[in-house]
Write an enzyme that holds these catalytic residues in place. Sequence first.
Site, PDB file in Angstrom:
ATOM      1  N   ARG A   1      21.913 -32.536 -36.875  1.00 15.66           N
ATOM      2  CA  ARG A   1      23.077 -33.350 -36.474  1.00 15.66           C
ATOM      3  C   ARG A   1      24.376 -32.802 -37.034  1.00 15.66           C
ATOM      4  NH1 ARG A   1      21.471 -39.239 -37.619  1.00 15.66           N
ATOM      5  NH2 ARG A   1      23.455 -39.715 -36.615  1.00 15.66           N
TER       6      ARG A   1
ATOM      7  N   ILE B   1      23.917 -47.180 -34.385  1.00 14.80           N
ATOM      8  CA  ILE B   1      24.756 -46.228 -35.131  1.00 14.80           C
ATOM      9  C   ILE B   1      24.281 -46.173 -36.581  1.00 14.80           C
ATOM     10  CG2 ILE B   1      27.080 -45.975 -36.113  1.00 14.80           C
ATOM     11  CD1 ILE B   1      28.214 -46.762 -33.439  1.00 14.80           C
ATOM     12  N   ASP B   2      23.877 -45.002 -37.045  1.00 20.21           N
ATOM     13  CA  ASP B   2      23.401 -44.880 -38.424  1.00 20.21           C
ATOM     14  C   ASP B   2      24.477 -44.259 -39.314  1.00 20.21           C
ATOM     15  OD1 ASP B   2      23.406 -42.179 -37.995  1.00 20.21           O
ATOM     16  OD2 ASP B   2      21.250 -41.905 -38.127  1.00 20.21           O
ATOM     17  N   SER B   3      24.093 -43.952 -40.552  1.00 19.85           N
ATOM     18  CA  SER B   3      25.096 -43.536 -41.537  1.00 19.85           C
ATOM     19  C   SER B   3      25.781 -42.217 -41.137  1.00 19.85           C
ATOM     20  CB  SER B   3      24.471 -43.405 -42.920  1.00 19.85           C
ATOM     21  OG  SER B   3      23.503 -42.380 -42.922  1.00 19.85           O
TER      22      SER B   3
ATOM     23  N   ARG C   1      16.798 -38.142 -36.053  1.00 15.75           N
ATOM     24  CA  ARG C   1      17.855 -38.314 -37.047  1.00 15.75           C
ATOM     25  C   ARG C   1      18.164 -37.051 -37.831  1.00 15.75           C
ATOM     26  NH1 ARG C   1      20.637 -42.843 -35.597  1.00 15.75           N
ATOM     27  NH2 ARG C   1      19.148 -44.294 -34.730  1.00 15.75           N
TER      28      ARG C   1
END
Lengths: 318, 73
Positions: free
Chosen positions: A250, B32-34, A36
């Site tokens: 990201r 799907i994340d933020s 993430r």
Amino acid sequence: MSFRIAGTGMYVPENIVTNDDLSKIVETNDEWIKTRVGIERRHVSVNETTADMAVKAAQAALENSGVKAEELDLILVSTVSGDYVSPSVSCLVQKALGVHCLAYDISAACSAFLFLLETAAGYFARGKVKKALVIGAERMSRIIDWDDRSTCVIFGDGAGAAVLEEGDNYLASLFNVQGGDEVIRIPTPAGKSPFYKGESLGDPYVYMNGQETFKFAVSSISRDIKQVLEDASLSLEDIKYVVPHQANLRIIDAASRRSGIPLEKFYVNIQEYGNTSSASVPMALDELNRAGKLERGDLILFTAFGGGLASAASIIRW
Amino acid sequence: MYFEKIAELIADKIDCPVSDITLETKFSDLGIDSLDLAELAMNLEDEFSITLEMTSDIATVGDLVKKIESLVG
């Protein structure tokens, strides 16, 4: 007349904090952070101040450049995590180096190192200085909320520095500042005034609206790279490395997709250090330099963004 | 008409068949994340010339379609 970079240096604390270490402090895990955010570990100060790190990065840059501290005419430091409001980190660096020259800090959050280069370029253009030291130094671990898993996993500590001397290697720069405290802010401590009845500005830790920060960052990188290349009458093929502020892998991924610039063109080291705010660009530059990846004449494009909100991009010839 | 375009953008983003996406699909079920939502919002802003904030009440594809409809008018 502007400047050329005569040498670089960096310093990070020895203490390494892994994602597994963080999973013992907040509810998170290695897999989540890696996928993430793209960070594997970060260096976190145990007993070093921001100024201590700045001094060590400065000494490394001076040694790399062959310039002696007493030759310096100017010391500029960028930080959001200085040890004091006053004296500035640059004054503490000046004292540690035992020199007497103009020294002050510049506040422009994560993109601040590019502001240092711009400011220094002005002094060189006016013939006011012959050697300058610019440092991005951050002890983010002091100003993050270690109970907030969405921010505490992102940041790390470190300092990066460059020694500048007279030259013509600062080719282009641009700055976009759109003031506001809604998306990113770091309040100062509330203080003890018995008279102030105004609203509290919040805890003195980094606050970020993740989605809005992401959008600002991705759109800024994509737009600024294109614009600064155009300003310099250069194309992407002329650039050896794009060195972005290392905020979140990201963001770099998305900016690559959006701008069509291949990911391989970006120099990325966030996996090792996390987001070190204004130290990230000079730290990345020093890594490139010391790894022997730069040859004199190579063009490097810096792109950075962060609190302010502010973004900036510049191109230098190595 | 918005649904088809939104479904296409989502499928492209997460590399899945468009047929997997319905009005009832939850973003969390698609992984799907933020930050994915933020990137999706940027693509939708470009597509429909709007300014879109992905507020927390947007949980399903249907929620997003309604939001876009209200913004495009």
